[in-house]
Design a protein around this motif. Structure first.
Motif, short mmCIF file in Angstrom:
data_model
loop_
_atom_site.label_atom_id
_atom_site.label_comp_id
_atom_site.label_asym_id
_atom_site.label_seq_id
_atom_site.Cartn_x
_atom_site.Cartn_y
_atom_site.Cartn_z
N ALA A 192 -15.95 -69.34 -13.68
CA ALA A 192 -15.59 -68.84 -12.35
C ALA A 192 -14.79 -69.86 -11.57
O ALA A 192 -14.13 -69.51 -10.58
N ARG A 203 -8.17 -70.97 -6.31
CA ARG A 203 -8.06 -69.69 -7.02
C ARG A 203 -7.76 -68.56 -6.03
O ARG A 203 -6.89 -67.71 -6.28
N GLU A 204 -8.46 -68.54 -4.91
CA GLU A 204 -8.22 -67.51 -3.91
C GLU A 204 -6.81 -67.60 -3.36
O GLU A 204 -6.14 -66.58 -3.12
N ARG A 260 -13.82 -61.84 0.14
CA ARG A 260 -14.82 -61.13 -0.65
C ARG A 260 -14.18 -59.98 -1.44
O ARG A 260 -14.55 -59.70 -2.59
N SER A 261 -13.18 -59.35 -0.84
CA SER A 261 -12.54 -58.20 -1.49
C SER A 261 -11.71 -58.58 -2.71
O SER A 261 -11.45 -57.73 -3.57
N ALA A 275 -12.55 -61.18 -4.74
CA ALA A 275 -13.37 -62.06 -5.59
C ALA A 275 -13.28 -61.69 -7.07
O ALA A 275 -13.35 -62.56 -7.95
N ASP A 276 -13.13 -60.40 -7.37
CA ASP A 276 -13.11 -59.96 -8.76
C ASP A 276 -11.70 -59.78 -9.32
O ASP A 276 -11.54 -59.35 -10.46
N ARG A 277 -10.71 -60.11 -8.54
CA ARG A 277 -9.33 -59.99 -9.04
C ARG A 277 -9.06 -61.08 -10.06
O ARG A 277 -9.50 -62.22 -9.91
N PRO A 278 -8.31 -60.76 -11.11
CA PRO A 278 -7.99 -61.79 -12.10
C PRO A 278 -7.05 -62.85 -11.53
O PRO A 278 -6.26 -62.58 -10.62
#
Length: 396
Positions: free
Chosen positions: A190, A252-253, A282-283, A285-288
């Motif tokens: 992560a 990363r963000e 938060r929206s 967070a799961d994006r590659p």
């Protein structure tokens, strides 16, 4: 006989012609004479250079390199030895140099470091940075007292220099017993980010210490190490030290927000308050993680870490004694200082140089310069006067 000679450029703009042989520590009279002859001559003779050198670096290239230095900085005054190496003293600049001669007295190895402008005073060097296109900020302070400045309280994007509050937060956590420098953690996928750095290529769950992560974050600006430390120390701890960067995004963000397809996300980030920005993070967070070629080429200054020159000097003052700064001195010459702490930042439209140096008498100088502008900033336009400022402080 030395091996093949290579011509290349140093990360911070050094001008080199260097062979594989070791350069002797300390200069000898023959070395000084050989270097002086190179700069005095109207035309460099091929017999002054070793055959292997000329095989890799054509004589015309050597002539142009030396000629360009003289055209820009004036004629040779002298070649002197200083701090165990040679210095070419021109009318308006000093060029640190190292060289080695072969058995016949020919130059086999030559390193010419970036010239340091000595034709202008400290205030004039600050003015040169102030005159760059776009927005700039400069602070030169000695023992905490400003001696020269240009908009030191301007809030500018600083790139990876924004990693300094993470280092300070980690140090605080170590002092409080919440973390330890020798603590081993498995490399969490992560945390994986894009370069700079090396950890993005390491296998998942590789054991690394907190000290290793900090050393990589500061010395090579490793983004995966940065995100690891941000996660381990906790975002709130960093935000307490960087209250104008709330929420404090991970690398990363920021890469997700800086992708070419994220223009809408960047617009939402720009118009949102801290609460809205937290929800946005938060929206995604799961994006590659985007590929490097998917990043926006033009500057995306709305998604950055922002600090003033005064804030960066304060962070350096509080962290300069930590081990991660012993790895990479940046543009300061470590031979001239008892201690050097450096962190910089660079990306499209952003360039920052932040250095704290300490002399043998224990006097500390902080020099921070930030430059924000259009894509294609020319680093040497900032590095030149910045090196000159450090040089002037070393002689004060």
């Amino acid at each position: 006989m030395p091996g093949p000679v290579q011509a290349r450029r140093c990360l911070l703009g050094a001008l080199l012609l260097i062979g594989s042989a070791q350069v002797a520590a300390g200069a000898e009279p023959d070395q000084q004479a050989a270097l002086a002859r190179l700069f005095r001559a109207e035309r460099i003779e091929p017999g002054w250079l070793a055959p292997d050198f000329l095989t890799a670096v054509p004589l015309a290239q050597v002539q142009e390199l030396v000629g360009a230095l003289k055209r820009r900085h004036g004629a040779l005054r002298s070649v002197v030895e200083r701090d165990g190496r040679l210095v070419v003293v021109l009318d308006g600049a000093e060029v640190p140099a190292r060289l080695s001669l072969d058995g016949e007295g020919r130059i086999a190895v030559l390193l010419l470091e970036p010239p340091v402008d000595v034709s202008r005073g400290l205030e004039e060097q600050v003015a040169a940075i102030a005159g760059l296109p776009g927005r700039t900020s400069v602070l030169v302070a000695s023992d905490g007292q400003p001696v020269a400045m240009h908009e030191p309280d301007a809030l500018l994007a600083v790139g990876s220099a924004g990693k300094l509050p993470i280092l300070k937060a980690v140090d605080q956590a170590v002092r409080a017993g919440r973390l330890a420098w020798d603590q081993v953690v498995p490399l969490d996928p992560a945390w994986r980010s894009l370069p700079g750095g090396i950890l993005q290529d390491w296998p998942d769950d590789t054991p690394v210490t907190i000290a290793t992560l900090a050393g990589l974050m500061i010395s090579v600006s490793d983004n995966t190490a940065t995100d690891a430390l941000l996660d381990l120390v906790g975002r709130p701890a960093v935000e307490q030290l960087a209250p104008r960067n709330v929420p404090f995004p991970s690398t990363r963000e920021m890469f997700v927000l800086k992708s070419s397809s994220a223009a809408g996300l960047r617009a939402a980030w720009r118009r949102s308050d801290p609460s809205g920005r937290r929800e946005l993070l938060r929206s995604i967070a799961d994006r590659p993680l985007p590929a490097a070629e998917e990043l926006q080429v033009e500057p995306t200054l709305e998604v950055e870490w922002f600090f003033t020159a005064r804030e960066l000097c304060g962070l350096l003052e509080e962290t300069a004694d930590l081990a991660p700064f012993r790895i990479q001195p940046g543009p300061a010459d470590p031979r001239r200082w008892r201690q050097v702490a450096f962190k910089g930042g660079s990306e499209a439209g952003v360039l920052n140089l932040s250095t704290l140096v300490e002399d043998e008498e224990g006097r500390r100088h902080c020099v921070v310069a930030s430059w924000n502008g259009e894509a294609g900033l020319e680093p040497e336009r900032l590095l030149g006067p910045y090196r000159a400022i450090l040089h002037a402080l070393g002689r004060s």
